[in-house]
Motif scaffolding. Structure first.
Motif, PDB file in Angstrom:
ATOM      1  N   ALA A  72      12.763  25.320  23.510  1.00  0.00           N
ATOM      2  CA  ALA A  72      12.926  26.805  23.509  1.00  0.00           C
ATOM      3  C   ALA A  72      12.958  27.138  22.237  1.00  0.00           C
ATOM      4  O   ALA A  72      12.965  28.611  21.866  1.00  0.00           O
ATOM      5  N   THR A  79      15.918  26.850  20.508  1.00  0.00           N
ATOM      6  CA  THR A  79      17.394  27.233  20.208  1.00  0.00           C
ATOM      7  C   THR A  79      18.353  26.351  19.932  1.00  0.00           C
ATOM      8  O   THR A  79      19.421  26.476  20.007  1.00  0.00           O
ATOM      9  N   THR A  86       6.992  37.816  31.486  1.00  0.00           N
ATOM     10  CA  THR A  86       7.797  38.776  30.965  1.00  0.00           C
ATOM     11  C   THR A  86       7.067  40.061  30.971  1.00  0.00           C
ATOM     12  O   THR A  86       6.018  40.087  30.669  1.00  0.00           O
ATOM     13  N   HIS A 107      16.999  24.173   5.096  1.00  0.00           N
ATOM     14  CA  HIS A 107      16.836  25.449   6.060  1.00  0.00           C
ATOM     15  C   HIS A 107      18.045  25.739   6.841  1.00  0.00           C
ATOM     16  O   HIS A 107      17.759  26.654   7.701  1.00  0.00           O
ATOM     17  N   PHE A 152       9.703  39.783  24.793  1.00  0.00           N
ATOM     18  CA  PHE A 152      10.357  38.350  24.492  1.00  0.00           C
ATOM     19  C   PHE A 152      11.118  38.451  23.440  1.00  0.00           C
ATOM     20  O   PHE A 152      12.527  37.901  23.284  1.00  0.00           O
ATOM     21  N   MET A 169      12.543  40.965  21.936  1.00  0.00           N
ATOM     22  CA  MET A 169      13.888  41.890  21.960  1.00  0.00           C
ATOM     23  C   MET A 169      14.937  41.259  22.816  1.00  0.00           C
ATOM     24  O   MET A 169      15.965  41.445  22.369  1.00  0.00           O
ATOM     25  N   ARG A 170      14.361  40.492  23.952  1.00  0.00           N
ATOM     26  CA  ARG A 170      15.452  39.954  24.640  1.00  0.00           C
ATOM     27  C   ARG A 170      16.323  39.043  23.876  1.00  0.00           C
ATOM     28  O   ARG A 170      17.542  38.805  24.119  1.00  0.00           O
ATOM     29  N   ARG A 182       7.583  30.928  19.383  1.00  0.00           N
ATOM     30  CA  ARG A 182       9.041  30.159  18.905  1.00  0.00           C
ATOM     31  C   ARG A 182       9.011  29.816  17.754  1.00  0.00           C
ATOM     32  O   ARG A 182      10.300  29.719  17.031  1.00  0.00           O
ATOM     33  N   ARG A 242      10.034  32.679  15.608  1.00  0.00           N
ATOM     34  CA  ARG A 242      11.439  33.052  15.385  1.00  0.00           C
ATOM     35  C   ARG A 242      12.500  32.041  14.740  1.00  0.00           C
ATOM     36  O   ARG A 242      12.993  32.682  14.186  1.00  0.00           O
ATOM     37  N   ILE A 243      11.930  30.780  15.062  1.00  0.00           N
ATOM     38  CA  ILE A 243      12.927  29.753  14.187  1.00  0.00           C
ATOM     39  C   ILE A 243      12.790  30.158  12.880  1.00  0.00           C
ATOM     40  O   ILE A 243      13.951  30.318  11.976  1.00  0.00           O
ATOM     41  N   ARG A 245      15.801  31.207  10.313  1.00  0.00           N
ATOM     42  CA  ARG A 245      16.190  30.235   9.127  1.00  0.00           C
ATOM     43  C   ARG A 245      16.037  31.033   7.755  1.00  0.00           C
ATOM     44  O   ARG A 245      16.900  30.882   7.114  1.00  0.00           O
ATOM     45  N   ILE A 262      17.400  30.455  33.465  1.00  0.00           N
ATOM     46  CA  ILE A 262      16.504  29.580  32.794  1.00  0.00           C
ATOM     47  C   ILE A 262      15.659  30.540  31.796  1.00  0.00           C
ATOM     48  O   ILE A 262      15.593  30.120  30.706  1.00  0.00           O
ATOM     49  N   ARG A 263      15.539  31.925  32.250  1.00  0.00           N
ATOM     50  CA  ARG A 263      14.967  32.681  31.352  1.00  0.00           C
ATOM     51  C   ARG A 263      15.825  33.069  30.390  1.00  0.00           C
ATOM     52  O   ARG A 263      15.183  33.081  29.042  1.00  0.00           O
ATOM     53  N   ALA A 283      17.635  31.119  28.723  1.00  0.00           N
ATOM     54  CA  ALA A 283      17.484  29.890  27.964  1.00  0.00           C
ATOM     55  C   ALA A 283      16.642  30.079  26.860  1.00  0.00           C
ATOM     56  O   ALA A 283      16.607  29.529  25.733  1.00  0.00           O
ATOM     57  N   TYR A 284      15.374  30.606  27.158  1.00  0.00           N
ATOM     58  CA  TYR A 284      14.152  30.867  26.545  1.00  0.00           C
ATOM     59  C   TYR A 284      14.425  32.107  25.441  1.00  0.00           C
ATOM     60  O   TYR A 284      13.893  32.043  24.426  1.00  0.00           O
ATOM     61  N   TYR A 285      15.057  33.201  26.209  1.00  0.00           N
ATOM     62  CA  TYR A 285      14.951  34.386  25.248  1.00  0.00           C
ATOM     63  C   TYR A 285      15.891  34.387  24.102  1.00  0.00           C
ATOM     64  O   TYR A 285      15.704  35.061  23.009  1.00  0.00           O
ATOM     65  N   SER A 286      16.996  33.544  24.012  1.00  0.00           N
ATOM     66  CA  SER A 286      17.787  33.863  22.957  1.00  0.00           C
ATOM     67  C   SER A 286      18.522  32.547  22.718  1.00  0.00           C
ATOM     68  O   SER A 286      18.858  31.548  23.839  1.00  0.00           O
ATOM     69  N   GLU A 287      19.212  32.165  21.619  1.00  0.00           N
ATOM     70  CA  GLU A 287      20.055  31.108  21.463  1.00  0.00           C
ATOM     71  C   GLU A 287      21.504  31.187  21.801  1.00  0.00           C
ATOM     72  O   GLU A 287      22.623  30.875  21.303  1.00  0.00           O
ATOM     73  N   GLN A 318      26.405  29.447  26.205  1.00  0.00           N
ATOM     74  CA  GLN A 318      26.894  29.674  27.752  1.00  0.00           C
ATOM     75  C   GLN A 318      28.275  30.720  27.807  1.00  0.00           C
ATOM     76  O   GLN A 318      28.323  31.521  28.574  1.00  0.00           O
TER      77      GLN A 318
END
Lengths: 217, 191
Positions: A17, A19, A56, A125, B48, B50-51, B93, B96-97, B101, B148-149, B151-155, B158
């Motif tokens: 993902a 993350t 989505t 980084h 994706f 924006m979430r 992805r 976004r990383i 960074r 599960i979603r 977990a993919y949308y943002s870091e 929990q």
């Protein structure tokens, strides 16, 4: 290579993902290079990301969004880009390190106790990343420690044994905060580990408590 | 062109149609095919991003970057390795990383993994894998799918998810573990 200790599914999903923090990601990637089973799982979790994206619901883009990208494309040169230079192996002394450390600053070995050396890894980084190499002589114990967050340890060379079994080259030890363990390096060969922590390490031994403020780990 | 409907009013091209569009971009620099990909993925990518707590403006910038990469890297797309949605997801992805960074440290970025040679040993037919994974996801309860979603949308940790949903951290942890186990079991059933 048959490996016995793998990343958890939660970790592989976070890696897929995007993350998982940079430090743990470097350690997990070192394991992935040797483990086709975990690579296949990462493939599943990337496909899951594709499924999540596909499901989505759409949000309207600005009316000029497509035209903007097309005009960027018009400005692109069609010249083929030069092929990348061949990559040098990453090393400390004569020891080959995982390719996932490429671009990182590898510190020199520093003596931290009898039969024990450590090198701090700078991750350009992610300056906050807590990544170290640790080298421990045969038969010796790694510093007794618990952790505040999860600790990821990849075996670069040699092997150690703790209450979870024997860890060999390529294996990944993933220990969460509830776990206290005391790895002992197996006889015959020194052991080099690449470790990343999500939180700070919590040493239990006197030596460990001395080191913590010095190295800030 | 065959069209399947998601029931949202928007016609969705089937997976093999999307793959043909990418191949047309790679081989013919086909702008119509690119526009079709843009219309399909652009608005989804915006949601994706924006979430993951990005502003609408920043999300649009990343949509542009992602789609520009789709154009540039179309020749790297390997239908044997991943379905189009999965391929686009990995590009988004990685961007976004990189973006996160750059916020922390504008200096060196690691080389883009997309450019590295890929091994063939994992090449389960991409579209098949996508189908298998989609079936597994739909086999989860709505609550589990949400976990599960997220977990993919943002870091988001929990802990953050717990306070957002107003439920105890222990509950989030046990639900996440259950969702993971169920998903793994479903994936293995489908193999």
């Amino acid at each position: 290579m048959t490996l016995h200790h793998h990343a958890t599914d939660e970790t592989l999903m976070r890696y897929a993902a995007g993350t998982l923090a940079a430090g743990p990601a470097i350690v997990v990637e070192a394991h992935l290079a040797h483990c086709s089973a975990c690579r296949a799982r990462v493939g599943d979790y990337e496909a899951l990301g594709g499924a999540v994206l596909e499901e989505t619901e759409p949000t309207q883009l600005s009316p000029t969004a497509l035209a903007d990208v097309l005009s960027l494309i018009d400005g692109e040169s069609s010249e083929p880009t030069a092929p990348p230079a061949p990559l040098e192996p990453v090393q400390i002394g004569r020891v080959r390190l995982p390719d996932s450390l490429r671009g990182c600053d590898i510190g020199r070995w520093r003596w931290i106790g009898p039969g024990m050396h450590m090198s701090r890894i700078g991750v350009p980084h992610d300056p906050d990343a807590n990544v170290i190499l640790i080298k421990v002589g045969p038969g010796r114990a790694l510093p007794d420690h618990g952790h505040v967050g999860t600790e990821f340890t990849y075996l670069v060379s040699g092997s150690f044994t703790d209450k979870f079994g024997q860890f060999k080259v390529g294996d990944l030890a993933e220990m969460d905060e509830d776990i206290e363990h005391q790895p002992i390096v197996d006889e015959g060969q020194e052991c080099i580990c690449l470790a990343a922590m999500e939180g700070k390490m919590r040493f239990n031994s006197f030596l460990g408590r001395m080191l913590q403020p010095i190295f800030g780990i | 062109m065959a069209i399947v409907s998601l029931g949202e009013g928007l016609p969705v091209p089937p997976a093999d149609e999307l793959a043909r569009f990418v191949i047309a971009v790679a081989t013919n620099r086909d702008r119509n095919a690119f526009a079709a990909l843009f219309r399909h993925f652009g608005p989804r990518l915006k949601t994706f991003f924006m979430r993951g707590s990005m502003s609408a403006g920043l999300a649009e910038d990343l949509v542009q970057e992602t789609m520009l990469s789709v154009w540039r890297k179309a020749s790297y797309f390997d239908p044997g390795r991943a379905g189009v949605a999965t391929w686009v997801f990995t590009i988004a992805r990685n961007l976004r990383i990189d973006h996160l960074r750059r916020q922390r440290n504008p200096a060196d970025l690691p080389p883009d993994p997309e450019e590295e040679p890929q091994t063939l040993e994992d090449a389960l037919l991409g579209a098949e894998r996508d189908l298998r994974v989609r079936k597994a996801l739909s086999g989860l309860s709505p609550d589990q799918q949400t976990i599960i979603r997220l977990a993919y949308y943002s870091e988001k940790s929990q802990t953050e998810i717990a306070s957002e949903l107003g439920i105890p951290l222990g509950t989030v942890k046990s639900r996440a573990r259950l969702a993971m186990n169920r998903l793994r079991a479903l994936l293995e059933d489908e193999e």
